[in-house]
Design a protein around this motif. Structure first.
Motif, PDB file in Angstrom:
ATOM      1  N   THR A  57      94.952  -9.401   6.018  1.00 26.11           N
ATOM      2  CA  THR A  57      95.535  -8.707   4.677  1.00 26.11           C
ATOM      3  C   THR A  57      95.968  -7.264   5.019  1.00 26.11           C
ATOM      4  O   THR A  57      96.851  -6.816   4.173  1.00 26.11           O
ATOM      5  N   ARG A  58      95.916  -6.818   6.204  1.00 29.80           N
ATOM      6  CA  ARG A  58      96.353  -5.782   6.749  1.00 29.80           C
ATOM      7  C   ARG A  58      97.817  -5.987   7.183  1.00 29.80           C
ATOM      8  O   ARG A  58      98.608  -4.893   7.008  1.00 29.80           O
ATOM      9  N   ILE A  59      98.032  -7.156   7.629  1.00 29.47           N
ATOM     10  CA  ILE A  59      99.551  -7.322   7.967  1.00 29.47           C
ATOM     11  C   ILE A  59     100.234  -8.122   6.917  1.00 29.47           C
ATOM     12  O   ILE A  59     101.331  -7.710   6.489  1.00 29.47           O
ATOM     13  N   GLY A  60      99.693  -8.967   6.034  1.00 28.61           N
ATOM     14  CA  GLY A  60     100.424  -9.605   4.986  1.00 28.61           C
ATOM     15  C   GLY A  60     100.419  -9.088   3.837  1.00 28.61           C
ATOM     16  O   GLY A  60      99.384  -8.289   3.507  1.00 28.61           O
ATOM     17  N   ASN A  61     101.190  -9.170   2.897  1.00 29.88           N
ATOM     18  CA  ASN A  61     101.024  -8.870   1.469  1.00 29.88           C
ATOM     19  C   ASN A  61      99.942  -9.444   0.607  1.00 29.88           C
ATOM     20  O   ASN A  61     100.354  -9.917  -0.373  1.00 29.88           O
ATOM     21  N   LEU A  62      98.680  -9.547   1.014  1.00 32.18           N
ATOM     22  CA  LEU A  62      97.823 -10.220   0.235  1.00 32.18           C
ATOM     23  C   LEU A  62      96.239  -9.432   0.304  1.00 32.18           C
ATOM     24  O   LEU A  62      96.169  -8.730   1.164  1.00 32.18           O
ATOM     25  N   LYS A  63      95.704  -9.570  -0.607  1.00 33.55           N
ATOM     26  CA  LYS A  63      94.599  -8.911  -1.100  1.00 33.55           C
ATOM     27  C   LYS A  63      93.367  -9.735  -0.626  1.00 33.55           C
ATOM     28  O   LYS A  63      93.313 -10.877  -0.972  1.00 33.55           O
ATOM     29  N   HIS A  64      92.453  -9.434   0.210  1.00 34.49           N
ATOM     30  CA  HIS A  64      91.241 -10.448   0.568  1.00 34.49           C
ATOM     31  C   HIS A  64      90.071 -10.243  -0.348  1.00 34.49           C
ATOM     32  O   HIS A  64      89.517  -8.983  -0.676  1.00 34.49           O
ATOM     33  N   LEU A  65      89.420 -11.543  -0.762  1.00 34.68           N
ATOM     34  CA  LEU A  65      88.391 -11.444  -1.474  1.00 34.68           C
ATOM     35  C   LEU A  65      87.500 -12.223  -1.090  1.00 34.68           C
ATOM     36  O   LEU A  65      87.800 -13.435  -1.025  1.00 34.68           O
ATOM     37  N   ASP A  66      86.131 -11.895  -0.819  1.00 31.36           N
ATOM     38  CA  ASP A  66      85.137 -12.837  -0.379  1.00 31.36           C
ATOM     39  C   ASP A  66      83.939 -12.767  -1.421  1.00 31.36           C
ATOM     40  O   ASP A  66      83.081 -12.068  -1.459  1.00 31.36           O
ATOM     41  N   TYR A  67      84.113 -13.583  -2.692  1.00 32.55           N
ATOM     42  CA  TYR A  67      83.367 -13.697  -3.672  1.00 32.55           C
ATOM     43  C   TYR A  67      81.727 -14.058  -3.408  1.00 32.55           C
ATOM     44  O   TYR A  67      80.954 -13.408  -3.841  1.00 32.55           O
ATOM     45  N   ALA A  68      81.508 -14.853  -2.632  1.00 32.11           N
ATOM     46  CA  ALA A  68      80.203 -15.546  -2.050  1.00 32.11           C
ATOM     47  C   ALA A  68      79.430 -14.193  -1.481  1.00 32.11           C
ATOM     48  O   ALA A  68      78.348 -14.153  -1.769  1.00 32.11           O
ATOM     49  N   LYS A  69      80.156 -13.603  -0.487  1.00 29.80           N
ATOM     50  CA  LYS A  69      79.408 -12.316   0.101  1.00 29.80           C
ATOM     51  C   LYS A  69      79.076 -11.163  -0.974  1.00 29.80           C
ATOM     52  O   LYS A  69      78.071 -10.671  -0.964  1.00 29.80           O
ATOM     53  N   ASP A  70      80.154 -10.989  -1.932  1.00 28.55           N
ATOM     54  CA  ASP A  70      79.808  -9.799  -2.743  1.00 28.55           C
ATOM     55  C   ASP A  70      78.817 -10.670  -3.903  1.00 28.55           C
ATOM     56  O   ASP A  70      77.794  -9.581  -4.427  1.00 28.55           O
ATOM     57  N   GLY A 211      97.966 -19.334  14.908  1.00 26.74           N
ATOM     58  CA  GLY A 211      99.484 -19.386  14.514  1.00 26.74           C
ATOM     59  C   GLY A 211      99.668 -20.082  13.323  1.00 26.74           C
ATOM     60  O   GLY A 211     100.459 -20.041  12.515  1.00 26.74           O
ATOM     61  N   ARG A 212      98.991 -21.346  13.398  1.00 24.45           N
ATOM     62  CA  ARG A 212      99.459 -22.316  12.259  1.00 24.45           C
ATOM     63  C   ARG A 212      98.814 -21.835  10.885  1.00 24.45           C
ATOM     64  O   ARG A 212      99.488 -21.761   9.962  1.00 24.45           O
ATOM     65  N   THR A 213      97.795 -20.866  10.829  1.00 25.28           N
ATOM     66  CA  THR A 213      97.157 -20.342   9.806  1.00 25.28           C
ATOM     67  C   THR A 213      98.080 -19.281   9.180  1.00 25.28           C
ATOM     68  O   THR A 213      98.303 -19.302   8.039  1.00 25.28           O
ATOM     69  N   LEU A 214      98.570 -18.461  10.056  1.00 20.12           N
ATOM     70  CA  LEU A 214      99.419 -17.303   9.595  1.00 20.12           C
ATOM     71  C   LEU A 214     100.959 -18.004   9.024  1.00 20.12           C
ATOM     72  O   LEU A 214     101.097 -17.645   7.921  1.00 20.12           O
ATOM     73  N   SER A 215     101.172 -19.117   9.747  1.00 17.74           N
ATOM     74  CA  SER A 215     102.576 -19.665   9.321  1.00 17.74           C
ATOM     75  C   SER A 215     102.357 -20.502   7.933  1.00 17.74           C
ATOM     76  O   SER A 215     103.329 -20.414   7.179  1.00 17.74           O
ATOM     77  N   PHE A 216     101.346 -20.875   7.680  1.00 13.48           N
ATOM     78  CA  PHE A 216     101.060 -21.472   6.653  1.00 13.48           C
ATOM     79  C   PHE A 216     100.913 -20.554   5.298  1.00 13.48           C
ATOM     80  O   PHE A 216     101.457 -20.892   4.299  1.00 13.48           O
ATOM     81  N   MET A 217     100.544 -19.350   5.706  1.00 17.89           N
ATOM     82  CA  MET A 217     100.319 -18.415   4.786  1.00 17.89           C
ATOM     83  C   MET A 217     101.677 -17.428   4.215  1.00 17.89           C
ATOM     84  O   MET A 217     101.763 -16.431   3.790  1.00 17.89           O
ATOM     85  N   GLU A 218     102.630 -17.766   5.452  1.00 21.00           N
ATOM     86  CA  GLU A 218     103.925 -16.999   5.702  1.00 21.00           C
ATOM     87  C   GLU A 218     103.723 -15.667   5.910  1.00 21.00           C
ATOM     88  O   GLU A 218     104.296 -14.801   5.300  1.00 21.00           O
ATOM     89  N   ILE A 219     102.953 -15.446   6.839  1.00 16.79           N
ATOM     90  CA  ILE A 219     102.660 -14.064   7.315  1.00 16.79           C
ATOM     91  C   ILE A 219     103.402 -13.958   8.928  1.00 16.79           C
ATOM     92  O   ILE A 219     103.013 -14.659   9.663  1.00 16.79           O
ATOM     93  N   GLU A 220     104.115 -12.894   8.874  1.00 15.69           N
ATOM     94  CA  GLU A 220     104.973 -12.755  10.272  1.00 15.69           C
ATOM     95  C   GLU A 220     104.353 -11.338  10.659  1.00 15.69           C
ATOM     96  O   GLU A 220     104.006 -10.346   9.844  1.00 15.69           O
ATOM     97  N   GLY A 221     104.728 -10.983  11.737  1.00 20.97           N
ATOM     98  CA  GLY A 221     104.476  -9.697  12.555  1.00 20.97           C
ATOM     99  C   GLY A 221     103.034  -9.538  12.810  1.00 20.97           C
ATOM    100  O   GLY A 221     102.629  -8.319  13.010  1.00 20.97           O
ATOM    101  N   PHE A 222     102.097 -10.376  13.014  1.00 23.23           N
ATOM    102  CA  PHE A 222     100.810 -10.345  13.132  1.00 23.23           C
ATOM    103  C   PHE A 222     100.450  -9.728  14.656  1.00 23.23           C
ATOM    104  O   PHE A 222     101.053 -10.479  15.553  1.00 23.23           O
TER     105      PHE A 222
END
Length: 284
Positions: A57-70, A211-222
């Motif tokens: 989430t620091r690199i991609g335009n996504l907000k991270h939410l861990d509901y189970a932990k919360d 790499g596969r995970t980032l590509s799937f989420m369309e996140i570049e520049g990690f």
């Protein structure tokens, strides 16, 4: 008689225009990437996942939410005993199809309009899940802070200790592992886009998995240095405390069940899990 005066009359035509203008100028909504749900199981590289997703989430335009932990963290402030059931019942409020990543989610959750989401299924051999769960839930896992959930956990822990690893593995597979993997197969087909990554792929080549995970989420520049740190975290080799000779990690390795379960128990598990092993391409 004059008509009664209305204060602040509502002009429905103006309200409609305001909504149209708001929708037309809401670029952030249109540009936000499709949300991703990260499904996994208990005892599947928890340390890696808990560090990886927030970094994304620091690199991609996504907000991270861990509901189970919360939910677990809220303790007695919330009455929910089962966080996954709570998420299912409130999915239309908790899950948005754009701009967010959810997880890790370690059991199936029924999400409204799942076809609008991406889904990652990061799964470990269910027989190893059973073995690791025995050691964790029976001995090492921290106690829940929620009073009722803690009482339930302690009763289960005592039961696990009394029955031993072989009996527990058989019970766990029938009670929650089989239903989890079976429902994940349905969710995989239901999601808009899905990808399956096995725990063995994570152990064998963590950089490729990242790499596969980032590509799937369309996140570049990690950042490459962060990828290296995460890959090292996944390495099956670690140094001794003296820093001289490397040694294999005892926990987290694949096919633990070969060493820890009786041959007859493995045979029973293979029979029970036959469809699951084939569906997710786990070797007998």
């Amino acid at each position: 008689m004059p008509a009664p005066e209305h204060k602040n009359p509502v002009n429905h035509h103006d309200e409609g225009k305001l909504r149209i203008l708001a929708a037309a100028t809401n670029d952030s909504r249109r540009q936000a990437p499709q949300s991703t749900i990260f499904f996994t199981t208990h005892k599947c590289a928890s340390t890696f996942v808990s560090q990886f997703l927030p970094l994304v989430t620091r690199i991609g335009n996504l907000k991270h939410l861990d509901y189970a932990k919360d939910i677990y963290g809220l303790g007695n402030e919330i009455s929910a005993i089962d966080p996954f059931e709570f998420m299912s019942l409130n999915s239309d409020f908790l899950f948005s199809p754009t701009g967010e990543i959810y997880g890790p989610i370690r059991r199936p959750v029924s999400i409204k309009n799942l076809s609008k989401f991406k889904a990652i299924f990061f799964l470990r051999d269910p027989r190893d899940v059973a073995v690791s769960a025995y050691h964790s839930f029976g001995f090492s896992h921290v106690l829940p802070t929620h009073t009722e959930r803690r009482e339930k956990f302690l009763k289960e822990r005592e039961k696990i200790k009394q029955e031993g690893i072989d009996q527990y593995a058989l019970r766990a597979v029938e009670e929650w592992i089989l239903p989890t993997f079976g429902e994940y197969a349905n969710l995989y087909d239901e999601a808009g886009k899905s990808i399956f990554i096995s725990y063995d792929q994570y152990i064998d080549n963590p950089r490729e998995l990242i790499g596969r995970t980032l590509s799937f989420m369309e996140i570049e520049g990690f950042p490459e240095n962060i990828v290296t740190q995460l890959a090292n975290l996944a390495s099956p080799i670690q140094k001794t405390t003296s820093g001289k000779n490397p040694q294999h990690k005892r926990s987290g390795r694949s096919r633990q069940f070969d060493d820890e379960l009786k041959p007859e128990t493995i045979g029973q598990l293979n029979h029970l899990l036959s469809d699951v092993l084939n569906r997710w391409d786990f070797r007998e």
